[in-house]
Write a protein that holds these residues in place. Sequence first.
Motif, mmCIF file in Angstrom:
data_model
loop_
_atom_site.group_PDB
_atom_site.id
_atom_site.type_symbol
_atom_site.label_atom_id
_atom_site.label_comp_id
_atom_site.label_asym_id
_atom_site.label_seq_id
_atom_site.Cartn_x
_atom_site.Cartn_y
_atom_site.Cartn_z
ATOM 1 N N ASP A 20 40.757 10.460 37.491
ATOM 2 C CA ASP A 20 41.294 10.719 36.157
ATOM 3 C C ASP A 20 40.255 10.347 35.107
ATOM 4 N N ASP A 39 40.543 10.338 32.031
ATOM 5 C CA ASP A 39 41.143 9.586 30.923
ATOM 6 C C ASP A 39 41.018 8.073 31.126
ATOM 7 N N ASN A 40 40.710 7.668 32.361
ATOM 8 C CA ASN A 40 40.577 6.235 32.662
ATOM 9 C C ASN A 40 39.145 5.724 32.543
ATOM 10 N N ASP A 64 37.140 4.121 30.791
ATOM 11 C CA ASP A 64 36.892 3.160 29.727
ATOM 12 C C ASP A 64 36.991 1.761 30.318
ATOM 13 N N HIS A 123 40.188 0.271 31.964
ATOM 14 C CA HIS A 123 40.605 0.706 33.298
ATOM 15 C C HIS A 123 39.527 0.429 34.343
ATOM 16 N N ASP A 132 40.641 -0.491 37.787
ATOM 17 C CA ASP A 132 41.271 0.603 38.528
ATOM 18 C C ASP A 132 40.225 1.552 39.098
ATOM 19 N N ILE A 133 39.116 1.705 38.402
ATOM 20 C CA ILE A 133 38.078 2.644 38.828
ATOM 21 C C ILE A 133 37.227 2.037 39.938
#
Length: 540
Positions: A64, A66-67, A69, A72, A75-76
Amino acid sequence: GVFSERITELLNFEYSHRFFVDLTPALNDVFMDADGDLFREWRTLLVGGHGAGAKAYFALDVTDSDNFDEAHADDIALWEFTDADDSYPTDSNGNPLRDNNTVNGDGSINQDGTQKRDLQATPQPVKDLGYSFSVPTLAMSNVVTNGEHEWVAMFGNGFNSTAGIAKLFLLFVDRGVDGTWCHPDMQHNVVLNGAMPTECVDVTDPLNPWSRQDFVKIDTGFGVAGGYPNGLGTPRGIDADGNGTLDYAYAGDTFGNVFRFDMTSSNYADWSVTRIFVAEYTDVNSVVTPQQVTTQPVVTSHPTEAEGYMVIFGTGSYVTVPDGSSTDIQSIYGLWDRPGAGEISRDKLVQQVYTNEVDVDYGNVRTLSANPVDYSVTGGKKGWHIDLNPVAAGDTEGIDPPEFPGERANRNIQIRGGLAFVNSIVPRGEDSCINVAGGFALTFCPGTGGSACFGGNGVFDLNGDGDFSEKDNVDKDAFGLNGRAAAGLRFENAVPTDSSFIGDKRITQLSDKSINIVGTNTNRGLNTGRLSWKQLDAVD
């Protein structure tokens, strides 16, 4: 860690270049448990490495955009695999092997329980993972867990590992998400204190503490020789039966060994390795020199036989300081390998020869022989080779010394329109104050290594008219006829990088920051890949 340790060095007025994250990343859609919730889903995974910057690989979930940054980041970033996670190799008793691949005896573990270190000036723990020059392959393996195939990141162990043994690594991509990489070599903990490492106990099989294995190492058995460590280059994966899983891989090492790795079994304990060839050059004085295989082979179907593959690769290293001026003769090989077949000897290969020409219209070019390769049972040939010591025009016996000693074809090999292409590097002379001496854009037929597949219209659009005709041939007579197709174009005083194709145009960036663009006669091949696409909008 590599950034925090070295980034401040950029402020030093006497800064000397340091490597950071220099490896080309791999990207693929994989079916994995990216968040540790025991449920798998399709994610877009990026796995990169540090190249000469560190002995490490890392995985990012880039599904995604949008993540993308800082909020996040957790999460990445899925995991990192470093030489610290690579348990050192042990014998059956749990004693670690030293960097010379021999057991160090009962005293291999220190009295305080710490691991013995190697004999370098700055001692290091003995590990199999070297500098991460091997580009990973992301593929679905034949291992099935809970009814689903597990995905792996496959790469060679790279260069300058402290163990010095050529090994193939396969990391199960979702088993490192918890931050721990388990491997049976960790059994040394049991030998030390009788307690098993609790973080590596498989809760589904607590009676077998080593049933959890997060990565696999396939040992080629070829380690340190002559005081130099061995290392495995970038592997090429093959799906032999067309079911989407990784069945075989081919890779070479820094001692010239070429291996076939068999991962067809659903049990990774049965995965195995077979040496299929040894790349080496014998000169006129019968001196044998090993040829390093550091780049990724190309594997394609055989031109005439239904069984087996053509394994095509170039030799030579361009990593260490001595590589910059080495004059060892390197080669390009094409091997006919069949699973289950024995090791191929060099005398079973047909030789093709490049010839250096100085054409009145096109300058320094090369032509290529067209010797037939008889792959029949009675012919007994197993492939071809081209030694990169091209003869001068008229010197068909190769008596003269090579004009460009040490030339090596260790850029990416490309097959397009039934033709193979590769860029070579010509090292500078030891007494030269010029850093580089250039290279060549080379082409050949994948099946024979010769020029028989070129046809009558040549390969390169040398005059730039967008057409392929006798005008593009070299060594023509006074009437502009009876020429030969050019099989090599010279890059003067600039080293070529890997090339890319845009349509039939071959694009090469050179070390002097220039771009070389040449048309190629490659539109005759079958169309492959995505030919067109259309976006479909949802309708309420």
